[in-house]
Design a protein around this motif. Sequence first.
Motif, PDB file in Angstrom:
ATOM      1  N   THR A 140       1.228  -1.286   0.403  1.00 15.49           N
ATOM      2  CA  THR A 140       0.279   0.168  -0.402  1.00 15.49           C
ATOM      3  C   THR A 140       1.030   1.461   0.056  1.00 15.49           C
ATOM      4  O   THR A 140       1.925   0.934   0.750  1.00 15.49           O
ATOM      5  CB  THR A 140      -0.700   0.354   0.949  1.00 15.49           C
ATOM      6  N   MET A 141       0.054   2.117  -0.518  1.00 19.98           N
ATOM      7  CA  MET A 141       0.770   4.038  -0.225  1.00 19.98           C
ATOM      8  C   MET A 141      -0.113   4.295  -0.386  1.00 19.98           C
ATOM      9  O   MET A 141      -1.084   4.802  -0.840  1.00 19.98           O
ATOM     10  CB  MET A 141       0.914   3.922  -2.405  1.00 19.98           C
ATOM     11  N   LEU A 142      -0.114   5.113   0.620  1.00 18.89           N
ATOM     12  CA  LEU A 142      -0.782   6.275   1.538  1.00 18.89           C
ATOM     13  C   LEU A 142      -0.316   7.631   0.830  1.00 18.89           C
ATOM     14  O   LEU A 142       1.091   8.384   0.980  1.00 18.89           O
ATOM     15  CB  LEU A 142      -1.198   6.494   3.007  1.00 18.89           C
ATOM     16  N   THR A 143      -1.068   8.147   0.267  1.00 21.71           N
ATOM     17  CA  THR A 143      -0.661   9.570  -0.714  1.00 21.71           C
ATOM     18  C   THR A 143      -0.799  11.406   0.587  1.00 21.71           C
ATOM     19  O   THR A 143      -1.751  10.747   1.088  1.00 21.71           O
ATOM     20  CB  THR A 143      -2.257   9.988  -1.815  1.00 21.71           C
ATOM     21  N   ILE A 144       0.202  11.536   0.246  1.00 25.94           N
ATOM     22  CA  ILE A 144      -0.047  12.948   0.816  1.00 25.94           C
ATOM     23  C   ILE A 144      -0.886  14.489   0.309  1.00 25.94           C
ATOM     24  O   ILE A 144      -1.408  14.279   1.712  1.00 25.94           O
ATOM     25  CB  ILE A 144       1.534  13.531   0.636  1.00 25.94           C
ATOM     26  N   ARG A 145      -0.704  14.249  -0.641  1.00 24.37           N
ATOM     27  CA  ARG A 145      -1.446  15.284  -1.489  1.00 24.37           C
ATOM     28  C   ARG A 145      -1.437  15.269  -2.753  1.00 24.37           C
ATOM     29  O   ARG A 145      -0.419  14.812  -3.212  1.00 24.37           O
ATOM     30  CB  ARG A 145      -0.531  16.676  -0.891  1.00 24.37           C
ATOM     31  N   GLN A 146      -2.478  15.620  -3.603  1.00 16.98           N
ATOM     32  CA  GLN A 146      -2.570  15.337  -4.987  1.00 16.98           C
ATOM     33  C   GLN A 146      -2.300  16.815  -5.903  1.00 16.98           C
ATOM     34  O   GLN A 146      -2.211  17.936  -4.746  1.00 16.98           O
ATOM     35  CB  GLN A 146      -4.029  15.220  -5.300  1.00 16.98           C
ATOM     36  N   VAL A 147      -0.931  16.667  -6.603  1.00 13.73           N
ATOM     37  CA  VAL A 147      -0.430  17.591  -7.160  1.00 13.73           C
ATOM     38  C   VAL A 147      -0.904  17.859  -8.720  1.00 13.73           C
ATOM     39  O   VAL A 147      -0.788  19.475  -9.424  1.00 13.73           O
ATOM     40  CB  VAL A 147       0.879  17.263  -7.102  1.00 13.73           C
ATOM     41  N   LYS A 148      -1.851  16.897  -9.303  1.00 12.99           N
ATOM     42  CA  LYS A 148      -1.917  17.057 -10.381  1.00 12.99           C
ATOM     43  C   LYS A 148      -3.677  16.932 -10.549  1.00 12.99           C
ATOM     44  O   LYS A 148      -3.712  15.674 -10.337  1.00 12.99           O
ATOM     45  CB  LYS A 148      -0.854  16.637 -11.579  1.00 12.99           C
ATOM     46  N   ARG A 149      -4.552  17.198 -11.452  1.00 14.61           N
ATOM     47  CA  ARG A 149      -6.345  16.573 -11.391  1.00 14.61           C
ATOM     48  C   ARG A 149      -6.462  16.903 -12.758  1.00 14.61           C
ATOM     49  O   ARG A 149      -6.612  18.432 -12.367  1.00 14.61           O
ATOM     50  CB  ARG A 149      -6.571  16.652 -10.916  1.00 14.61           C
ATOM     51  N   VAL A 150      -6.029  16.363 -13.615  1.00 14.89           N
ATOM     52  CA  VAL A 150      -6.813  17.074 -15.378  1.00 14.89           C
ATOM     53  C   VAL A 150      -7.229  15.759 -15.675  1.00 14.89           C
ATOM     54  O   VAL A 150      -6.874  14.564 -15.361  1.00 14.89           O
ATOM     55  CB  VAL A 150      -5.685  17.574 -16.381  1.00 14.89           C
ATOM     56  N   GLY A 151      -7.901  15.785 -17.173  1.00 10.92           N
ATOM     57  CA  GLY A 151      -8.982  14.881 -17.528  1.00 10.92           C
ATOM     58  C   GLY A 151      -7.908  13.788 -17.916  1.00 10.92           C
ATOM     59  O   GLY A 151      -6.493  14.067 -18.042  1.00 10.92           O
ATOM     60  N   LEU A 152      -8.039  13.195 -18.220  1.00  8.05           N
ATOM     61  CA  LEU A 152      -7.475  11.679 -18.118  1.00  8.05           C
ATOM     62  C   LEU A 152      -7.007  11.369 -19.681  1.00  8.05           C
ATOM     63  O   LEU A 152      -5.414  10.577 -20.399  1.00  8.05           O
ATOM     64  CB  LEU A 152      -7.804  10.167 -18.572  1.00  8.05           C
TER      65      LEU A 152
END
Length: 155
Positions: A140-152
């Motif tokens: 497992t990898m827990l995320t810290i913060r999302q740094v990018k979110r765009v269309g796929l």
Amino acid sequence: MTSVELDAIDLKILRELQRDGRMTNVELAERVGISAPPCLRRVRKLEEADVIQGYHAMLNAPKLGFDLVAFCMIGLKRQSDSNLKAFAAATAGWSLVRQAWMVSGESDFLLHCVAKNLTEFQDFVIEVLTADENVDTVRTMLTIRQVKRVGLVEI
């Protein structure tokens, strides 16, 4: 799966809808430089060709009480076709799993999970994933913060 031939207007339509799938057909037509009726015909054609697979609202998970995002790399004990299909089918019933991919390399599956908190995620890993008779490894990898979110897809 065959690719669909798209012209420059189709690509503009896809680019605009990926940015904002909620706009009206009139606004979309204005943005891509054509009138509304042919724009609507093109959008329907793209939907029928399964290029456009749906329209979704992007939700703010933490505001809804889902504070944990994690990825799980799953290795199966046996990679027979039936075992791979069975595990893939099982993911459909796990509400914490928001997206799942069958992958190559050290793992067989990559799961994108969203949970209310660490306890809920830990319970899922222990009671569901590691309890599966064909699961060999769970990393497992827990995320810290999302740094990018765009269309796929970059269009």
